[in-house]
Design an enzyme around this catalytic site. Sequence first.
Site, PDB file in Angstrom:
ATOM      1  N   ARG A 158       6.798  85.720  33.722  1.00 22.71           N
ATOM      2  CA  ARG A 158       5.850  86.023  34.796  1.00 22.71           C
ATOM      3  C   ARG A 158       6.330  87.261  35.532  1.00 22.71           C
ATOM      4  O   ARG A 158       7.430  87.281  36.081  1.00 22.71           O
ATOM      5  CB  ARG A 158       5.711  84.833  35.728  1.00 22.71           C
ATOM      6  CG  ARG A 158       5.376  83.592  34.909  1.00 22.71           C
ATOM      7  CD  ARG A 158       4.643  82.541  35.651  1.00 22.71           C
ATOM      8  NE  ARG A 158       4.137  81.553  34.687  1.00 22.71           N
ATOM      9  CZ  ARG A 158       3.491  80.461  34.993  1.00 22.71           C
ATOM     10  NH1 ARG A 158       3.236  80.192  36.254  1.00 22.71           N
ATOM     11  NH2 ARG A 158       3.070  79.639  34.058  1.00 22.71           N
ATOM     12  N   GLU A 209       5.693  88.534  38.271  1.00 21.59           N
ATOM     13  CA  GLU A 209       5.440  88.533  39.713  1.00 21.59           C
ATOM     14  C   GLU A 209       6.691  88.973  40.460  1.00 21.59           C
ATOM     15  O   GLU A 209       7.802  88.623  40.085  1.00 21.59           O
ATOM     16  CB  GLU A 209       5.013  87.130  40.162  1.00 21.59           C
ATOM     17  CG  GLU A 209       3.617  86.792  39.657  1.00 21.59           C
ATOM     18  CD  GLU A 209       3.433  85.314  39.347  1.00 21.59           C
ATOM     19  OE1 GLU A 209       4.378  84.543  39.554  1.00 21.59           O
ATOM     20  OE2 GLU A 209       2.339  84.965  38.870  1.00 21.59           O
ATOM     21  N   SER A 224       2.246  71.323  37.011  1.00 22.00           N
ATOM     22  CA  SER A 224       0.789  71.343  37.148  1.00 22.00           C
ATOM     23  C   SER A 224       0.194  70.849  35.841  1.00 22.00           C
ATOM     24  O   SER A 224       0.703  71.158  34.765  1.00 22.00           O
ATOM     25  CB  SER A 224       0.276  72.766  37.396  1.00 22.00           C
ATOM     26  OG  SER A 224       0.622  73.197  38.690  1.00 22.00           O
ATOM     27  N   ARG A 264      13.349  73.838  37.810  1.00 19.53           N
ATOM     28  CA  ARG A 264      13.035  73.129  39.070  1.00 19.53           C
ATOM     29  C   ARG A 264      13.381  71.654  38.971  1.00 19.53           C
ATOM     30  O   ARG A 264      13.800  71.034  39.942  1.00 19.53           O
ATOM     31  CB  ARG A 264      11.562  73.334  39.416  1.00 19.53           C
ATOM     32  CG  ARG A 264      11.270  74.764  39.828  1.00 19.53           C
ATOM     33  CD  ARG A 264       9.886  74.891  40.412  1.00 19.53           C
ATOM     34  NE  ARG A 264       9.543  76.286  40.646  1.00 19.53           N
ATOM     35  CZ  ARG A 264       8.376  76.678  41.132  1.00 19.53           C
ATOM     36  NH1 ARG A 264       7.449  75.777  41.444  1.00 19.53           N
ATOM     37  NH2 ARG A 264       8.134  77.945  41.318  1.00 19.53           N
TER      38      ARG A 264
HETATM   39  P1  ATP Z   1       4.235  78.242  42.005  1.00 17.60           P
HETATM   40  O1  ATP Z   1       2.909  78.086  42.679  1.00 17.60           O
HETATM   41  O2  ATP Z   1       5.293  77.328  42.570  1.00 17.60           O
HETATM   42  O3  ATP Z   1       4.687  79.657  41.878  1.00 17.60           O
HETATM   43  P2  ATP Z   1       2.678  77.946  39.622  1.00 17.60           P
HETATM   44  O4  ATP Z   1       1.637  76.997  40.099  1.00 17.60           O
HETATM   45  O5  ATP Z   1       2.365  79.401  39.551  1.00 17.60           O
HETATM   46  O6  ATP Z   1       4.019  77.734  40.488  1.00 17.60           O
HETATM   47  P3  ATP Z   1       2.322  76.889  37.000  1.00 17.60           P
HETATM   48  O7  ATP Z   1       1.596  78.004  36.359  1.00 17.60           O
HETATM   49  O8  ATP Z   1       1.558  75.723  37.487  1.00 17.60           O
HETATM   50  O9  ATP Z   1       3.213  77.486  38.195  1.00 17.60           O
HETATM   51  O10 ATP Z   1       3.500  76.464  35.990  1.00 17.60           O
HETATM   52  C1  ATP Z   1       3.885  75.108  35.772  1.00 17.60           C
HETATM   53  C2  ATP Z   1       5.307  74.864  36.260  1.00 17.60           C
HETATM   54  O11 ATP Z   1       6.210  75.830  35.703  1.00 17.60           O
HETATM   55  C3  ATP Z   1       5.486  75.028  37.766  1.00 17.60           C
HETATM   56  O12 ATP Z   1       5.116  73.843  38.448  1.00 17.60           O
HETATM   57  C4  ATP Z   1       6.964  75.322  37.878  1.00 17.60           C
HETATM   58  O13 ATP Z   1       7.743  74.143  37.809  1.00 17.60           O
HETATM   59  C5  ATP Z   1       7.234  76.147  36.631  1.00 17.60           C
HETATM   60  N1  ATP Z   1       7.167  77.589  36.955  1.00 17.60           N
HETATM   61  C6  ATP Z   1       6.088  78.366  36.982  1.00 17.60           C
HETATM   62  N2  ATP Z   1       6.386  79.630  37.336  1.00 17.60           N
HETATM   63  C7  ATP Z   1       7.722  79.651  37.535  1.00 17.60           C
HETATM   64  C8  ATP Z   1       8.644  80.671  37.902  1.00 17.60           C
HETATM   65  N3  ATP Z   1       8.248  81.923  38.130  1.00 17.60           N
HETATM   66  N4  ATP Z   1       9.955  80.346  38.011  1.00 17.60           N
HETATM   67  C9  ATP Z   1      10.366  79.079  37.770  1.00 17.60           C
HETATM   68  N5  ATP Z   1       9.544  78.076  37.414  1.00 17.60           N
HETATM   69  C10 ATP Z   1       8.238  78.348  37.295  1.00 17.60           C
HETATM   70 MG    MG Z   2       1.044  75.182  39.412  1.00 13.85          MG
END
Ligand code: ATP
Ligand code: MG
Length: 435
Positions: A216, A218, A361, A409
């Site tokens: 990601r 970001e 999620s 996490r």
């Molecule tokens: P957040 O809102 O906390 O940034 P997200 O909703 O963007 O997370 P999802 O796309 O739902 O993340 O990804 C599913 C799971 O993967 C998340 O609940 C989290 O545990 C993990 N995850 C997602 N992005 C990250 C990241 N940048 N670093 C670490 N873990 C991540």
């Molecule tokens: Mg999420």
Amino acid sequence: MEFRRTHYTSQVTQEMDGQTVKLAGWVHEIRDLGGIMFLILRDREGMAQLTMFKKTIDPQVLETAKSLSRESVILVEGSVKLEAKAPGGYELVPARIDLLNPAQSPLPMDTTGKVNAELDTRLDNRFMDVRRPRVNAVFQIRHHTLSAVRNFLEQEGFLEINTPKVVATATEGGTALFPITYFDTEAFLNQSPQLFKQIMMSGGMDRVFEIGPIFRAEEHDTTRHLNEATSIDIEASFLDHEDVMQLLENLIVHVYESVAKNCANSLKTIGKELDIPKAPFKRLTYDEAIELNNEHSKELLEWGDDLSTNAEKVIGKVMGEHYFIKDWPTEIKPYYTQPYEDNPELTKAFDMMHPRMELSSGAQRIHDHDLLRQRIQDQGLNPDGFDFYLKAFKYGIPPHSGWGLGAERLVMTMLDIDNIRDVVLFPRDRKRVSP
Ligand code: ATP
Ligand code: MG
């Protein structure tokens, strides 16, 4: 040169008093007290104390011992002598010490825990940082966590798959992607295995899981985001969102129980006693979550808002244990989540939360081709880019559901670790791509 050990330091038992063993590892500490010299040898599984009385020890062994620098690699042959005060309940009287590879000094960082190093120093010298018992313990627990996940899912009938990390299109709009050069075209590092695991539901694989990297782009600067993270993903046919929520909570309980059972030493090393969560986890609706926030926080939320970091903390504090938030507004969840047939404003999506943060999620997914194509369009994405995905929905794909769970996490919340960088060997964040 001979360099095989007969035992790890932790494998030497009471019954072995008087036996000869060979231990191999690193020189953790040397203490020269005049008439007696102690050398602490460290391996992956623990420590052993070598005791050398200068009057009685072989002079050559003593000379070698004296010449050793800290963190050098040695092989020691010696006899076991029970000693309640020594680590592991025994000491070793060495008959022979071989220096396998000397360590230069000074060391880039301390391994004994006496001097605290900054996170950056530790990460720059991760090879040496991981020698520290506390850090070693975290990664042993990480291993056992993923092993417990695999065992649980296999028992539930899931097949482990591997999907590509180099992809041509984004999974979801919104999330920034890392572009890469792929021969003479542009490609991206995948942000999630979502589309591929769903395609395999059309492939008839029924229940699949993947433990793999997600990327990601970001510009996070938090203690719970990485730019490369490890996701535990499942997808299951003929199950709805409630079914996979149940799987998820049972998995979490199983992981905690397995770690408590298999990692007693590691947990002791980091000074953590596990509180094993109880299933079923509480279930809040999105509406209830908003209400809870507005009751307890100054930052008010309106229906349709995503939960802010602050809201996650406020609600987490009230809940005090793992919980789900379900029935989200369709608008703020990805296009592939299944809206309720009788109330399409709401979708069969959920988040699974630890009081500190979101862990997972998931959702029941749309399996109707036309609706899925429409939802992609509604969210401002171009359905043409999704042809490879949409095609799998035209020729018989079962109803299906799944979730993605962040491995880091999961480990950091289980162990009460503040910074996500402490549960990844080589974290990738905005400022770090090496080592
Ligand atoms: P957040 O809102 O906390 O940034 P997200 O909703 O963007 O997370 P999802 O796309 O739902 O993340 O990804 C599913 C799971 O993967 C998340 O609940 C989290 O545990 C993990 N995850 C997602 N992005 C990250 C990241 N940048 N670093 C670490 N873990 C991540
Ligand atoms: Mg999420």
